[in-house]
Scaffold this motif. Structure first.
Motif, PDB file in Angstrom:
ATOM      1  N   GLU A 378      13.041 120.058 132.296  1.00 53.37           N
ATOM      2  CA  GLU A 378      12.094 118.744 132.403  1.00 53.37           C
ATOM      3  C   GLU A 378      10.979 118.939 131.346  1.00 53.37           C
ATOM      4  O   GLU A 378      10.544 118.245 130.598  1.00 53.37           O
ATOM      5  N   GLU A 379      10.266 120.115 131.476  1.00 55.96           N
ATOM      6  CA  GLU A 379       9.304 120.729 130.721  1.00 55.96           C
ATOM      7  C   GLU A 379       9.705 120.442 129.223  1.00 55.96           C
ATOM      8  O   GLU A 379       8.709 119.961 128.302  1.00 55.96           O
ATOM      9  N   TYR A 380      10.876 120.841 128.955  1.00 50.69           N
ATOM     10  CA  TYR A 380      11.244 121.016 127.517  1.00 50.69           C
ATOM     11  C   TYR A 380      11.512 119.478 126.962  1.00 50.69           C
ATOM     12  O   TYR A 380      11.112 119.045 125.830  1.00 50.69           O
ATOM     13  N   ILE A 381      11.959 118.614 127.816  1.00 51.93           N
ATOM     14  CA  ILE A 381      12.024 117.184 127.368  1.00 51.93           C
ATOM     15  C   ILE A 381      10.866 116.700 127.205  1.00 51.93           C
ATOM     16  O   ILE A 381      10.774 115.620 126.443  1.00 51.93           O
ATOM     17  N   VAL A 382       9.887 117.124 128.266  1.00 57.67           N
ATOM     18  CA  VAL A 382       8.300 116.298 127.973  1.00 57.67           C
ATOM     19  C   VAL A 382       7.998 116.897 126.721  1.00 57.67           C
ATOM     20  O   VAL A 382       7.297 116.066 125.790  1.00 57.67           O
ATOM     21  N   MET A 383       8.227 118.150 126.227  1.00 56.53           N
ATOM     22  CA  MET A 383       7.559 118.862 125.112  1.00 56.53           C
ATOM     23  C   MET A 383       8.384 118.132 124.067  1.00 56.53           C
ATOM     24  O   MET A 383       7.797 117.691 122.867  1.00 56.53           O
ATOM     25  N   ARG A 384       9.665 117.699 123.826  1.00 52.72           N
ATOM     26  CA  ARG A 384      10.423 116.924 122.625  1.00 52.72           C
ATOM     27  C   ARG A 384       9.703 115.569 122.727  1.00 52.72           C
ATOM     28  O   ARG A 384       9.456 115.325 121.623  1.00 52.72           O
ATOM     29  N   GLU A 385       9.298 114.784 123.747  1.00 53.97           N
ATOM     30  CA  GLU A 385       8.905 113.682 123.564  1.00 53.97           C
ATOM     31  C   GLU A 385       7.291 113.446 123.024  1.00 53.97           C
ATOM     32  O   GLU A 385       6.930 112.951 122.596  1.00 53.97           O
ATOM     33  N   LEU A 386       6.571 114.659 123.669  1.00 57.21           N
ATOM     34  CA  LEU A 386       5.378 114.624 123.147  1.00 57.21           C
ATOM     35  C   LEU A 386       5.293 114.989 121.491  1.00 57.21           C
ATOM     36  O   LEU A 386       4.421 114.275 120.973  1.00 57.21           O
ATOM     37  N   ALA A 387       6.209 115.768 121.087  1.00 57.32           N
ATOM     38  CA  ALA A 387       6.300 115.911 119.779  1.00 57.32           C
ATOM     39  C   ALA A 387       6.561 114.833 119.083  1.00 57.32           C
ATOM     40  O   ALA A 387       5.899 114.298 117.888  1.00 57.32           O
ATOM     41  N   LEU A 388       7.678 113.858 119.390  1.00 54.95           N
ATOM     42  CA  LEU A 388       8.076 112.717 118.802  1.00 54.95           C
ATOM     43  C   LEU A 388       6.963 111.694 118.633  1.00 54.95           C
ATOM     44  O   LEU A 388       6.725 111.108 117.673  1.00 54.95           O
ATOM     45  N   ASN A 389       6.107 111.564 119.802  1.00 51.56           N
ATOM     46  CA  ASN A 389       4.925 110.621 120.041  1.00 51.56           C
ATOM     47  C   ASN A 389       3.668 110.966 119.020  1.00 51.56           C
ATOM     48  O   ASN A 389       3.204 110.253 118.685  1.00 51.56           O
ATOM     49  N   THR A 390       3.693 112.417 118.912  1.00 49.20           N
ATOM     50  CA  THR A 390       2.626 112.745 118.013  1.00 49.20           C
ATOM     51  C   THR A 390       2.813 112.381 116.656  1.00 49.20           C
ATOM     52  O   THR A 390       2.036 111.953 115.893  1.00 49.20           O
ATOM     53  N   GLY A 391       4.014 112.477 116.294  1.00 41.56           N
ATOM     54  CA  GLY A 391       4.445 111.976 114.844  1.00 41.56           C
ATOM     55  C   GLY A 391       4.342 110.291 114.854  1.00 41.56           C
ATOM     56  O   GLY A 391       4.043 109.683 113.888  1.00 41.56           O
ATOM     57  N   ARG A 392       5.034 109.816 115.842  1.00 38.00           N
ATOM     58  CA  ARG A 392       4.727 108.288 115.731  1.00 38.00           C
ATOM     59  C   ARG A 392       3.459 107.893 115.832  1.00 38.00           C
ATOM     60  O   ARG A 392       2.842 106.924 114.933  1.00 38.00           O
ATOM     61  N   LEU A 393       2.435 108.414 116.321  1.00 39.82           N
ATOM     62  CA  LEU A 393       0.968 108.088 116.437  1.00 39.82           C
ATOM     63  C   LEU A 393       0.432 108.471 115.062  1.00 39.82           C
ATOM     64  O   LEU A 393      -0.347 107.721 114.641  1.00 39.82           O
TER      65      LEU A 393
END
Length: 436
Positions: A378-393
């Motif tokens: 779960e934590e690694y999937i959250v990390m994946r999505e945080l990285a993706l959304n950092t790029g999107r932002l």
């Protein structure tokens, strides 16, 4: 902290013998909770995998019915790229925060309720759009936040369950089917929506397609109750992502940069291309036709890639896909019209699966390389999505900055080329991660 971050899928690792590697199959063969063994390569997808694909398909259909036209709806009210940019930025910011905060819910409580809530909030989003009507553009902050909340809750739970019901032997196949269903939804639903909007009075047509999306989301919630409740274990670590990313010699740091680069393109191209089609044609039907053609091509591409793409081809496939995704932008420098936009759409549809499927599979395989990382999925999937959304932002912020200063065609073309070149950075950082 040992997180298995120095390991990487075996086909991307140099200088290591196979005997020295921890194979994912050995770790997850009994399933995360000690359940039934994973199906061997070549076998059919499990019943839970097929049901998860069904829920994902319904979510895709509902979003395709109206999601393509939400930005057009806002544009018709304001005729301002900046408003669309802020709506998208708020969406991604709320989505990122939702992933991080809801990670505790998914880790320690009922992840299926998180998924259902995400679908239900998506229905609320369209209720709000219907309620606000022509004033929707005045509430872009609220609408962006509600849509981001919906996306965060749904995709967090979906990705965790996806990880649990698939393994490296069937992950590419699952991703191929998910892309196939998404392309099928993107092919048919926007065309139907465009047809209804054009045939009916525009306001009535928009109300109808938003209502249809709401109904499909409700059906998606009903289907989700047939997914089995997943077991939970462990305590959520709020700052695992930061601890992993701060170490320079880990694969996760490079993968995090690759994911952020992937998000840069997604953050802007996800709304800008469809909006450009409408701006240059003035017709919802043209946008529907655009989605019909490009999604039909994507459907075939995902079908072929999902069947033929093997782990050993992932690196070369990503490079080819990344290069071609950049080259298909170049016709815009000749002229931006329906023809060049269609050429871009077809080219992107052909080559995106070569880039997107391996990227998704590799990251989830990396999560499964070590028993410790499987426990903290779960934590690694959250990390994946945080990285993706950092790029999107980041991508969306650059878009807002540029269009606030100028909206000249030349500036928009260079903006699209710059942002659209990020897949090359994705490939570069994934290659760096290979050697970490």
């Amino acid at each position: 902290m040992h997180s298995g971050a120095k390991h990487f899928p075996h086909d991307w690792v140099r200088g290591k013998g196979r005997a020295e590697e921890h194979r994912w199959q050995d770790i997850e063969q009994a399933g995360p909770a000690g359940g039934k063994p994973k199906k061997k390569k070549g076998g059919p997808l499990s019943a839970q995998s097929r049901l998860l694909l069904t829920v994902n398909g319904l979510f895709a259909v509902a979003n395709a019915l109206s999601g393509t036209f939400v930005n057009v709806y806002l544009w018709k009210a304001k005729h301002d790229f900046t408003v669309i940019g802020w709506f998208t930025l708020i969406h991604h910011l709320t989505m990122a925060l939702t992933f991080w905060i809801a990670g505790k819910w998914v880790k320690e409580h009922n992840k299926m309720n998180c998924l259902r809530t995400g679908v239900a909030v998506a229905a609320v989003f369209y209720l709000l759009v219907l309620w606000f009507g022509g004033r929707a553009a005045d509430y872009f902050v609220l609408l962006g936040a509600v849509q981001g909340l919906s996306s965060g809750l749904f995709w967090l739970a979906f990705n965790v369950v996806y990880f649990e019901v698939t393994g490296p032997d069937d992950r590419d196949r699952f991703n191929g089917w998910a892309g196939l269903l998404g392309s099928g939804a993107g092919m048919i639903a926007p065309w139907i929506s465009g047809y209804l909007i054009v045939r009916m009075h525009a306001a009535t047509g928009y109300r109808l397609i938003f209502t249809l999306s709401l109904i499909v989301f409700v059906i998606g919630v009903i289907f989700s109750f047939f997914l089995k409740k997943r077991k939970t274990s462990g305590t959520y670590e709020w700052f695992l992502a930061w601890r992993c990313l701060r170490y320079q010699d880990t694969a996760w740091r490079k993968v995090g940069l690759a994911l952020a680069a992937q998000g840069v393109r997604e953050g802007v191209f996800g709304f800008m291309i469809g909006l450009l089609v409408y701006v240059h044609t003035g017709s919802e039907m043209s946008l529907g036709n655009f989605s019909l053609v490009t999604s039909a091509v994507a459907l075939l591409s995902f079908l072929v890639a999902g069947k033929l793409l093997k782990p050993r081809f992932r690196g070369k496939a990503m490079l080819l896909g990344a290069v071609m995704l950049v080259l298909v932008i170049l016709p815009f420098f000749w002229k931006v019209n329906f023809v060049t936009l269609l050429l871009f759409g077809i080219g992107a549809a052909v080559f995106y699966p070569l880039y997107g499927i391996p990227m998704t599979s590799i990251v989830f395989d990396l999560i499964g390389r070590e028993e410790e990382s499987v426990k903290k999925r779960e934590e690694y999937i959250v990390m994946r999505e945080l990285a993706l959304n950092t790029g999107r932002l980041l991508g969306t912020a650059v878009f807002i900055a540029v269009v606030s200063y100028t909206q000249s065609p030349a500036a928009l073309n260079w903006l699209l080329l710059g942002i659209g070149s990020s897949p090359l950075a994705v490939w570069y950082w994934m290659r760096k991660a290979e050697m970490a």
